[in-house]
Design an enzyme around this catalytic site. Structure first.
Site, short mmCIF file in Angstrom:
data_model
loop_
_atom_site.label_atom_id
_atom_site.label_comp_id
_atom_site.label_asym_id
_atom_site.label_seq_id
_atom_site.Cartn_x
_atom_site.Cartn_y
_atom_site.Cartn_z
N CYS A 115 0.62 -1.39 0.21
CA CYS A 115 0.02 0.14 0.09
C CYS A 115 0.75 1.17 0.52
CB CYS A 115 -1.34 -0.31 1.11
SG CYS A 115 -1.88 -1.65 1.18
N HIS A 254 -3.64 6.93 1.88
CA HIS A 254 -3.76 5.77 2.14
C HIS A 254 -5.38 5.28 2.11
CE1 HIS A 254 -3.96 1.65 0.59
NE2 HIS A 254 -3.99 0.93 2.28
N ASN A 285 -9.93 -0.29 -0.36
CA ASN A 285 -8.73 0.13 -0.24
C ASN A 285 -7.81 -0.89 -1.82
OD1 ASN A 285 -5.55 -0.75 0.43
ND2 ASN A 285 -6.06 -2.05 2.01
N1 COA Z 1 -18.55 -8.58 8.16
C1 COA Z 1 -19.61 -9.09 8.92
N2 COA Z 1 -18.55 -9.60 10.65
C2 COA Z 1 -17.49 -9.75 10.08
C3 COA Z 1 -16.70 -9.15 9.11
C4 COA Z 1 -17.25 -8.80 7.81
N3 COA Z 1 -16.81 -9.23 6.46
N4 COA Z 1 -15.41 -9.22 9.07
C5 COA Z 1 -15.37 -9.71 10.35
N5 COA Z 1 -16.20 -9.90 10.70
C6 COA Z 1 -16.90 -10.28 12.45
C7 COA Z 1 -15.52 -10.98 13.15
O1 COA Z 1 -15.64 -11.95 12.87
C8 COA Z 1 -15.71 -10.31 14.66
O2 COA Z 1 -16.58 -11.07 15.12
P1 COA Z 1 -16.75 -12.03 16.61
O3 COA Z 1 -16.34 -11.14 17.38
O4 COA Z 1 -17.21 -12.77 16.41
O5 COA Z 1 -14.80 -12.40 16.05
C9 COA Z 1 -16.01 -9.58 14.19
O6 COA Z 1 -16.31 -8.68 13.39
C10 COA Z 1 -14.71 -8.22 15.17
O7 COA Z 1 -13.98 -8.02 13.84
P2 COA Z 1 -12.62 -7.79 14.35
O8 COA Z 1 -11.66 -8.29 12.98
O9 COA Z 1 -12.26 -7.06 15.29
O10 COA Z 1 -13.23 -5.98 13.94
P3 COA Z 1 -12.92 -4.54 13.52
O11 COA Z 1 -13.44 -3.69 14.10
O12 COA Z 1 -10.99 -4.75 13.61
O13 COA Z 1 -12.13 -5.16 11.79
C11 COA Z 1 -11.05 -4.82 10.37
C12 COA Z 1 -12.13 -5.62 11.06
C13 COA Z 1 -10.58 -5.44 9.25
C14 COA Z 1 -12.22 -3.93 8.78
C15 COA Z 1 -9.86 -3.73 10.36
O14 COA Z 1 -9.20 -4.18 11.25
C16 COA Z 1 -9.53 -2.97 9.55
O15 COA Z 1 -9.41 -2.27 9.21
N6 COA Z 1 -7.18 -3.49 10.20
C17 COA Z 1 -7.10 -2.48 9.26
C18 COA Z 1 -6.64 -3.18 8.12
C19 COA Z 1 -5.06 -2.17 6.80
O16 COA Z 1 -5.29 -1.64 7.44
N7 COA Z 1 -5.57 -2.97 6.03
C20 COA Z 1 -4.13 -3.69 5.69
C21 COA Z 1 -2.76 -2.16 5.49
S1 COA Z 1 -3.80 -1.73 4.11
#
Ligand code: COA
Length: 328
Positions: A115, A254, A285
């Site tokens: 990224c 980004h 993204n």
């Molecule tokens: N739809 C519904 N539920 C979802 C889901 C989706 N698409 N994806 C994950 N979940 C669920 C998980 O299974 C989890 O359930 P549980 O509590 O029963 O285990 C719950 O949602 C919370 O998951 P979590 O991973 O804690 O969510 P989050 O708030 O951290 O959001 C991301 C997830 C990926 C959106 C977030 O962590 C993120 O943006 N991370 C950084 C991404 C990033 O920077 N990426 C690359 C760098 S370029």
């Protein structure tokens, strides 16, 4: 003799036509439009056609940038493509693009910085132009993230999109790139990776069966690092110039997650609603392409005016990161 000023003399973008909405994703994995919007800020993303490769999108974006700069392919002295989804391991996507454009005398290479690819690419182009080695560098950030997305993994497949952005860097009379800050931390490489397909785990029936040719991400932990690192990269880029949050007219970050961007803006003392450019709702993204498309669109929409101070700020797999301050 005063140092050459390096800036942007042309910008372009290309987004595939096909839109994949959150509602469409509800039919593919166990998710909801509401969850995706609230947790990420994404409403839809573009998905390239099956027969459309990264180089195809890169060529479209490059042609748009050439047109914008009123230049011909033969005016380009160097081509850099930032991508983690190349057409193939080799030849490089940059060489494929060079041939398709007919930019015959330009050397060409890819960089793999995930990224942060557009930011690293600007840093490289800046050096080549500043030193006088090349006059005009075509930098393209292009990604077909859908080709490495596991459509059975709801935690990642809702995040990614395809697209390409291009910039031509050259000497400018006024302003240009004022400061560049880059960083990396290889110890956290496992947080975001595509495990198989390289020399560590070449493609076999078992790697395919194990779904190891798809992107794997530890989203939660990455989120924490992203906020800290992006805020720090912004500060490090601004510090040598003595700039504060108030001095920056627009942050073009980004686009990984709207919550990350709001948290970074807060740490910088910047109002995200006014001073942070967002297009994550439309495109998700797109890895390296995100910053490139965002810059092209911000300029196209008149959000960037002559004399404005712009901050590009990115973070990604590697881990890698970077901040760049530009006077437009
Ligand atoms: N739809 C519904 N539920 C979802 C889901 C989706 N698409 N994806 C994950 N979940 C669920 C998980 O299974 C989890 O359930 P549980 O509590 O029963 O285990 C719950 O949602 C919370 O998951 P979590 O991973 O804690 O969510 P989050 O708030 O951290 O959001 C991301 C997830 C990926 C959106 C977030 O962590 C993120 O943006 N991370 C950084 C991404 C990033 O920077 N990426 C690359 C760098 S370029």
């Amino acid at each position: 003799m005063s140092e050459r000023k390096v800036g942007f003399i042309g910008l372009g973008k290309y987004l595939p036509e096909n839109r994949l909405t959150n509602k469409d994703l509800e039919k593919i994995v166990d998710t909801t439009d509401e969850w995706i919007r609230e947790r990420t800020g994404i409403r839809e993303r573009r998905i390239a056609r099956e027969d459309e490769a990264t180089s195809d999108m890169a060529v479209h974006a490059a042609k748009a940038a050439l047109k914008n700069a009123k230049l011909k392919p033969e005016d380009i002295d160097l081509i850099i493509v930032a991508t983690i989804t190349p057409d193939m391991f080799f030849p490089s996507t940059a060489c494929i693009v060079q041939n398709r454009l007919g930019a015959n005398h330009a050397p060409a290479f890819d960089i793999s910085v995930a990224c942060s690819g557009f930011i690293y690419g600007i840093a490289i182009a800046n050096q080549f132009v500043k030193s006088g080695i090349y006059k005009r560098v075509l930098l393209i950030a292009a990604e077909k993230m859908s080709s490495v997305t596991d459509w059975k993994d709801r935690a990642t497949c809702v995040l990614m999109g395809d697209g390409a952005g291009a910039a031509i860097l050259g000497e400018v009379e006024d302003g240009g790139i004022l400061s560049v800050y880059l960083g990396a931390d290889g110890s956290k490489g496992d947080l975001l990776k595509m495990p198989a397909g390289g020399s560590r785990l070449p493609a076999t029936a078992s790697t395919v069966e194990g779904r190891l040719h798809f992107l794997k991400m530890q989203g939660n932990e990455l989120f924490r690092h992203a906020v800290r690192i992006m805020a720090n990269a912004a500060l490090k880029a601004a510090e040598p110039l003595g700039l504060k949050g108030d001095d920056i007219n627009l942050v073009i970050p980004h686009q990984a997650n709207i919550r990350i961007l709001n948290a970074v803006a807060k740490r910088m003392g910047i109002n995200p609603a006014k001073k942070v450019y967002l297009n994550i709702d439309k495109y998700g993204n797109m890895s390296a392409a995100s910053s490139a498309v965002a810059l092209a669109e911000a300029v196209e929409e008149g959000r960037v005016k002559k004399g404005d101070i712009i901050l590009l700020d990115a973070f990604g797999a590697g881990l890698t990161w970077g901040g760049i301050i530009i006077k437009w």
